[in-house]
Design an enzyme around this catalytic site. Structure first.
Site, PDB file in Angstrom:
ATOM      1  N   ARG A 178       0.835  -1.197   0.000  1.00  0.00           N
ATOM      2  CA  ARG A 178       0.000   0.000   0.000  1.00  0.00           C
ATOM      3  C   ARG A 178       0.880   1.262   0.000  1.00  0.00           C
ATOM      4  O   ARG A 178       0.676   2.184  -0.751  1.00  0.00           O
ATOM      5  CB  ARG A 178      -0.867  -0.003   1.261  1.00  0.00           C
ATOM      6  CG  ARG A 178      -2.325   0.153   0.990  1.00  0.00           C
ATOM      7  CD  ARG A 178      -3.108   0.001   2.245  1.00  0.00           C
ATOM      8  NE  ARG A 178      -2.297  -0.571   3.341  1.00  0.00           N
ATOM      9  CZ  ARG A 178      -2.754  -0.780   4.559  1.00  0.00           C
ATOM     10  NH1 ARG A 178      -3.972  -0.486   4.853  1.00  0.00           N
ATOM     11  NH2 ARG A 178      -1.986  -1.310   5.493  1.00  0.00           N
ATOM     12  N   ARG A 239      -4.042 -14.659   4.601  1.00  0.00           N
ATOM     13  CA  ARG A 239      -5.430 -14.942   4.978  1.00  0.00           C
ATOM     14  C   ARG A 239      -6.162 -15.559   3.804  1.00  0.00           C
ATOM     15  O   ARG A 239      -5.940 -15.159   2.660  1.00  0.00           O
ATOM     16  CB  ARG A 239      -6.174 -13.653   5.318  1.00  0.00           C
ATOM     17  CG  ARG A 239      -6.207 -13.259   6.749  1.00  0.00           C
ATOM     18  CD  ARG A 239      -6.937 -14.250   7.666  1.00  0.00           C
ATOM     19  NE  ARG A 239      -6.874 -13.788   9.026  1.00  0.00           N
ATOM     20  CZ  ARG A 239      -5.837 -13.988   9.844  1.00  0.00           C
ATOM     21  NH1 ARG A 239      -4.792 -14.680   9.445  1.00  0.00           N
ATOM     22  NH2 ARG A 239      -5.846 -13.510  11.059  1.00  0.00           N
ATOM     23  N   GLU A 268     -12.000 -21.705   5.578  1.00  0.00           N
ATOM     24  CA  GLU A 268     -11.314 -22.797   6.253  1.00  0.00           C
ATOM     25  C   GLU A 268     -12.029 -23.173   7.556  1.00  0.00           C
ATOM     26  O   GLU A 268     -12.658 -22.312   8.159  1.00  0.00           O
ATOM     27  CB  GLU A 268      -9.850 -22.415   6.534  1.00  0.00           C
ATOM     28  CG  GLU A 268      -9.697 -21.193   7.415  1.00  0.00           C
ATOM     29  CD  GLU A 268      -8.259 -20.678   7.472  1.00  0.00           C
ATOM     30  OE1 GLU A 268      -7.596 -20.614   6.432  1.00  0.00           O
ATOM     31  OE2 GLU A 268      -7.842 -20.341   8.581  1.00  0.00           O
ATOM     32  N   HIS A 286      -3.341 -23.656   8.488  1.00  0.00           N
ATOM     33  CA  HIS A 286      -3.240 -22.364   9.192  1.00  0.00           C
ATOM     34  C   HIS A 286      -2.303 -22.464  10.407  1.00  0.00           C
ATOM     35  O   HIS A 286      -2.731 -22.289  11.543  1.00  0.00           O
ATOM     36  CB  HIS A 286      -4.636 -21.870   9.610  1.00  0.00           C
ATOM     37  CG  HIS A 286      -4.692 -20.382   9.826  1.00  0.00           C
ATOM     38  ND1 HIS A 286      -5.777 -19.613   9.505  1.00  0.00           N
ATOM     39  CD2 HIS A 286      -3.773 -19.510  10.345  1.00  0.00           C
ATOM     40  CE1 HIS A 286      -5.549 -18.339   9.816  1.00  0.00           C
ATOM     41  NE2 HIS A 286      -4.316 -18.259  10.340  1.00  0.00           N
TER      42      HIS A 286
HETATM   43  C1  GLV Z   1      -3.074 -15.743  12.421  1.00  0.00           C
HETATM   44  O1  GLV Z   1      -3.678 -16.024  11.462  1.00  0.00           O
HETATM   45  C2  GLV Z   1      -2.770 -14.407  12.822  1.00  0.00           C
HETATM   46  O2  GLV Z   1      -3.383 -13.457  12.303  1.00  0.00           O
HETATM   47  O3  GLV Z   1      -1.929 -14.231  13.705  1.00  0.00           O
END
Ligand code: GLV
Length: 321
Positions: A178, A239, A268, A286
């Protein structure tokens, strides 16, 4: 009277014990996210919640917990929480930034290397008893990592930790963010700022490290994947939802790119079933920050944040001022 706290998920016993000395603690000790209705019910009358990214805090839930003063996420990301609704209600939201950068960068590299050199696929081959000929000249040919071009989308703390590791592989590093970094930081990281189109076109490895928001939803979709080299590998440890999973499954299936390493998914743990049939994708559940030491540090920090708010102090990591 002791203030009441809900810990929504199984955490380390010493964390529960430490919080129980100050607060009345209700703890879901299981590795099972609480279904929304159960979360709402167990949150009633609580002043604090220590939560994970799987717990959704939206306005209807908050409306049922008027005593709630703090939500302490055991994560750096907080897209599971309606921050504006919390601010309106005077609920402080905290996260655990900084302490997981290197651990998450390590996992990103583990996926990058595994996908490049087809480690998971080769492991499955050996385990299945298919390794019959001792050495094959054309066995499991992958992509070189050293001297290749790494493109990082999202150059915050974790993106920078990923870039630092690339120096050891003599890589060319491109990035998009950004905000462009200060020149001195670019020089220190050996990273060159480029527009996203150029990053997709020139990178051998594209790593996504941008937080999820409406602005980053499907930041990598069919159009972006089409710009990538057919030999390129995509890694997402940021994410689910930043990458369009359906588009990526299609691209991997039709070999539009060589492979992917993924730690996060849309919806997920119910990931796109298409991934499971593909040999050219490495999948982890994750676990970006999941080293024993880092998860303990994150829990300690989350407990400190929660305690500070409930004791009337400014927490170390306040998300909504
Ligand atoms: C895990 O996904 C975090 O955001 O720390």
């Amino acid at each position: 009277m002791k203030r009441k706290v809900l810990i929504t998920r199984g955490v380390f016993p010493e964390i529960v014990e430490a919080l129980a000395q100050r607060f009345e603690v209700e703890h879901n000790p299981e590795d099972r996210p609480l279904p929304p209705e159960e979360l709402a019910r167990r949150l009633e009358g609580k002043h604090g919640a220590m939560a994970t990214v799987m717990d959704r805090f939206d306005e209807p839930l908050l409306a049922r917990s008027p005593e709630l003063r703090v939500i302490s996420n055991i994560a750096v990301g907080y897209n599971n929480i309606d921050i504006a609704a919390c601010s309106k209600r005077g609920i402080r939201v905290t996260n655990t930034p900084g302490v997981l950068d290197d651990t998450t960068a390590d996992l990103t590299w583990a996926l990058l290397m595994a996908a490049a050199r087809r480690v998971a696929e080769a492991d499955a081959y050996v385990r299945a008893g298919e390794w019959k000929v001792a050495f094959g000249v054309r066995y499991f040919l992958g992509q070189d990592v050293y001297h290749a071009t790494l493109g990082i989308i999202g150059m915050g703390r974790i993106g920078q930790a990923i870039a630092r590791r690339a120096a050891g592989f003599d890589m060319r590093v491109l990035y998009n963010n950004r905000n462009r970094l200060a020149e001195a930081d670019e020089r220190r990281l050996g990273a060159v700022y480029v527009e996203r189109d150029r990053l997709f076109a020139e990178s051998d490895f594209v790593v996504v490290m941008a937080p999820y928001s409406a602005a980053t939803h499907h930041l990598v979709g069919a159009a972006e994947i089409a710009k990538m080299k057919p030999t390129a590998i995509l890694v997402n440890t940021a994410r689910g939802g930043v990458v369009d999973d359906a588009a990526l499954v299609y691209a991997l299936k039709h070999k539009r790119i060589a492979g992917a390493g993924l730690d996060v998914f849309e919806g997920e743990p119910a990931l796109d079933r298409g991934y499971l049939e593909l040999p050219n994708v490495v999948l982890t559940p994750h676990i970006g920050s999941a080293s024993a030491a880092t998860r303990m540090t994150m829990c300690r920090l989350a407990a400190d944040n929660l305690t500070a708010v409930l004791e009337g102090r400014t927490p170390p990591n306040l998300v909504n001022a």
